[in-house]
Design a protein around this motif. Structure first.
Motif, PDB file in Angstrom:
ATOM      1  N   TYR A  80      31.996  42.001  44.213  1.00  0.00           N
ATOM      2  CA  TYR A  80      31.674  40.753  43.534  1.00  0.00           C
ATOM      3  C   TYR A  80      30.638  40.919  42.439  1.00  0.00           C
ATOM      4  O   TYR A  80      30.999  41.225  41.297  1.00  0.00           O
TER       5      TYR A  80
ATOM      6  N   LEU B  81      38.655  33.322  42.359  1.00  0.00           N
ATOM      7  CA  LEU B  81      38.551  34.766  42.566  1.00  0.00           C
ATOM      8  C   LEU B  81      39.852  35.273  43.200  1.00  0.00           C
ATOM      9  O   LEU B  81      39.913  35.621  44.378  1.00  0.00           O
TER      10      LEU B  81
ATOM     11  N   SER C  72      31.351  30.537  40.292  1.00  0.00           N
ATOM     12  CA  SER C  72      30.587  31.015  39.144  1.00  0.00           C
ATOM     13  C   SER C  72      29.278  31.578  39.675  1.00  0.00           C
ATOM     14  O   SER C  72      28.676  31.003  40.594  1.00  0.00           O
TER      15      SER C  72
ATOM     16  N   TRP D  55      31.131  35.141  37.668  1.00  0.00           N
ATOM     17  CA  TRP D  55      32.079  36.178  38.041  1.00  0.00           C
ATOM     18  C   TRP D  55      31.932  37.316  37.040  1.00  0.00           C
ATOM     19  O   TRP D  55      31.475  37.119  35.915  1.00  0.00           O
TER      20      TRP D  55
ATOM     21  N   SER E 220      33.456  41.041  35.165  1.00  0.00           N
ATOM     22  CA  SER E 220      34.673  41.691  34.689  1.00  0.00           C
ATOM     23  C   SER E 220      34.286  43.022  34.058  1.00  0.00           C
ATOM     24  O   SER E 220      33.108  43.292  33.812  1.00  0.00           O
TER      25      SER E 220
ATOM     26  N   TYR F 239      42.474  39.980  37.095  1.00  0.00           N
ATOM     27  CA  TYR F 239      42.409  38.555  37.421  1.00  0.00           C
ATOM     28  C   TYR F 239      43.666  37.856  36.923  1.00  0.00           C
ATOM     29  O   TYR F 239      44.446  38.413  36.147  1.00  0.00           O
TER      30      TYR F 239
ATOM     31  N   GLY G 135      36.024  42.868  42.214  1.00  0.00           N
ATOM     32  CA  GLY G 135      35.495  41.572  41.795  1.00  0.00           C
ATOM     33  C   GLY G 135      35.970  40.409  42.624  1.00  0.00           C
ATOM     34  O   GLY G 135      35.361  39.340  42.613  1.00  0.00           O
ATOM     35  N   THR G 136      37.072  40.588  43.358  1.00  0.00           N
ATOM     36  CA  THR G 136      37.650  39.483  44.124  1.00  0.00           C
ATOM     37  C   THR G 136      37.922  39.892  45.565  1.00  0.00           C
ATOM     38  O   THR G 136      39.070  39.983  45.991  1.00  0.00           O
TER      39      THR G 136
END
Length: 452
Positions: A226, A259, A307, A309, A311, A331, A355-356
């Motif tokens: 994350y 996410l 929020s 997030w 990348s 994403y 990230g997710t």
């Protein structure tokens, strides 16, 4: 000593066999982790016996007596003299390796569970959780006072990951991040090949140096989730600390988005590429990753857009490393900011950012295998091991089949929990580095003794 309240039974078990399987898995895992667990009939529904079903009750308690005998051997490395043990209590059950008095509410008797520190931890997968990070939930992620949504979101970040990792076919250990700062894990670090930092959102510069020195070392893969380092207390509220911590070129966005992402074949991007989905597909990457392409993962629809997030930015400024950073997931969306998972074989370790979270089990297994983690079992089964004991818990796949256990090295003998020789004994074949279990159904738990 970590104690876990095991409340799995009413949600997972509808038969006596399933109940015993989970009780055995929980107790053996606690013993091998040098922790503890306790069970109690919270709603007085008869989890540990029913006056109208004496046969099932007797079978359940005999199973618990066997469990107690086995965890004493896990702790001491030898068979306990069961004839000297007092009867198990009927209403209270504490299982662990640390000294504990248990009052029998029926007979008034007591029993004592032996304390021992002889268990050797052999797990190559280490999961680190920051016990301070939950305090930051209101400002990181949903930014809402809704406690239910915050807890659900945090479950995806922290709780779900160890549960999933447990099913990839290799032993896993969970540690506090503070154990890394204190040096409590220094002796175990050389055995760790795959380190997962669940919620390292707020690390000081001094803590970052410790991570760099102790974890980001040659031959190891370090996985971040994350928003690693984003809330560094001694830095700006941007991705500067995230980049320095992970070694990956991450950007932060403060808009809201779901996410959710999709696995893609390993792809490299050069400067000037304007789409995360446009790039050169490469063969390097976790084994079998391309076969997972198209698999969706991440936070489900019960959690609204979050929020901030992060990348992966265009790999400008990486120099020769630009051609080594690969995209593993994107994403929802098509612009360059949609890179949701990346892998970088840095100069002294391999960095992975997700990230997710949470990743599916097959993805975790591929990443762990690429780090050189030894897989004892196939995907879906659970294994725990010390240098002298090994537990196999049958997952939902392969119901009614045997399991092939692959050991890291050949052993002199393998003996089942009841003392029957599997290999390396009279009238059985010599041992190598594999052996077969009997036919197992989903939920079954077997225990073996190993002689090196």
């Amino acid at each position: 000593l970590g104690l876990n309240n095991d409340t799995a039974h009413p949600r997972c078990c509808t038969t006596l066999r399933e109940t015993l399987g989970i009780l055995r898995r929980t107790a053996f895992t606690a013993a091998m982790h040098q922790g503890g667990t306790w069970w109690f009939d919270l709603f007085r529904k008869g989890w540990f016996g029913n006056a109208t079903d004496t046969a099932h009750t007797a079978t359940l308690w005999q199973g618990l007596r066997t469990v107690r005998s086995s965890i004493l051997r896990i702790a001491t490395g030898s068979h306990p003299n069961t004839s000297t043990l007092t009867p198990m209590p009927r209403k209270v059950s504490v299982v662990g390796m640390y000294t504990a008095d248990i009052t029998d509410s029926v007979s008034g008797g007591q029993q004592r569970v032996v304390h021992s520190k002889q268990v050797e931890r052999v797990a190559e997968i280490a999961v680190f959780v920051d016990e301070v990070a939950p305090l930051q939930r209101p400002i990181l992620g949903l930014r809402t006072p809704n406690a239910s949504l915050l807890n659900t979101f945090y479950a995806y970040l922290v709780k779900n990951v160890p549960n999933t990792l447990a099913s990839i076919g290799a032993p896993t250990r969970v540690h506090l991040l503070s154990d890394l700062w204190s040096g409590a894990l220094d002796a175990s670090l050389p055995r760790i090949r795959f380190a997962v930092l669940l919620n390292a959102f707020s690390l000081t510069e001094a803590q970052r140096v410790i991570v760099s020195t102790k974890l980001q070392t040659a031959g190891r893969t370090v996985v971040w989730q994350y928003a690693p380092g984003l809330l560094a207390p001694d830095g700006p509220l941007d991705s500067t600390a995230s980049v320095k911590l992970t070694t990956l070129p991450l950007d932060v966005a403060w808009s809201f988005r779901t996410l959710r992402s999709t696995i893609v074949s390993p792809t490299r991007h050069s400067a000037g590429v304007t789409s995360a989905r446009d790039g050169q597909e490469v063969t390097e990457g976790p084994p079998g990753w391309a076969a997972l392409a198209g698999t969706p993962f991440g936070v489900n629809s019960t959690v609204p857009a979050v929020s901030p997030w992060l990348s992966l930015r265009q790999p400008v400024g990486l120099g020769s490393r630009a051609e080594k950073v690969t995209t593993l997931a994107v994403y929802e969306g098509t612009d360059i900011s949609s890179v949701a998972m990346a892998r970088d074989p840095a100069s002294n370790h391999t960095a992975v950012w997700v990230g997710t979270p949470p990743l599916p089990a097959a993805a975790w297994r591929a990443l762990a295998m690429s780090a050189g983690v030894h897989m004892y079992l196939g995907l879906g089964d659970v294994v725990e091991s010390t240098d002298s004991a090994l537990m196999v818990h049958a997952g939902p796949t392969g119901n009614g089949t045997t399991r092939t256990v692959r050991l890291p090295a050949a052993v002199a003998s393998v003996v089942s929990e009841d003392g029957a020789a599997v290999c390396g004994g009279p009238q059985v074949p010599p041992c190598g580095d594999t052996f077969e279990t009997p036919v197992m159904n989903t939920g079954d738990t077997l225990l073996y003794w190993l002689e090196q």
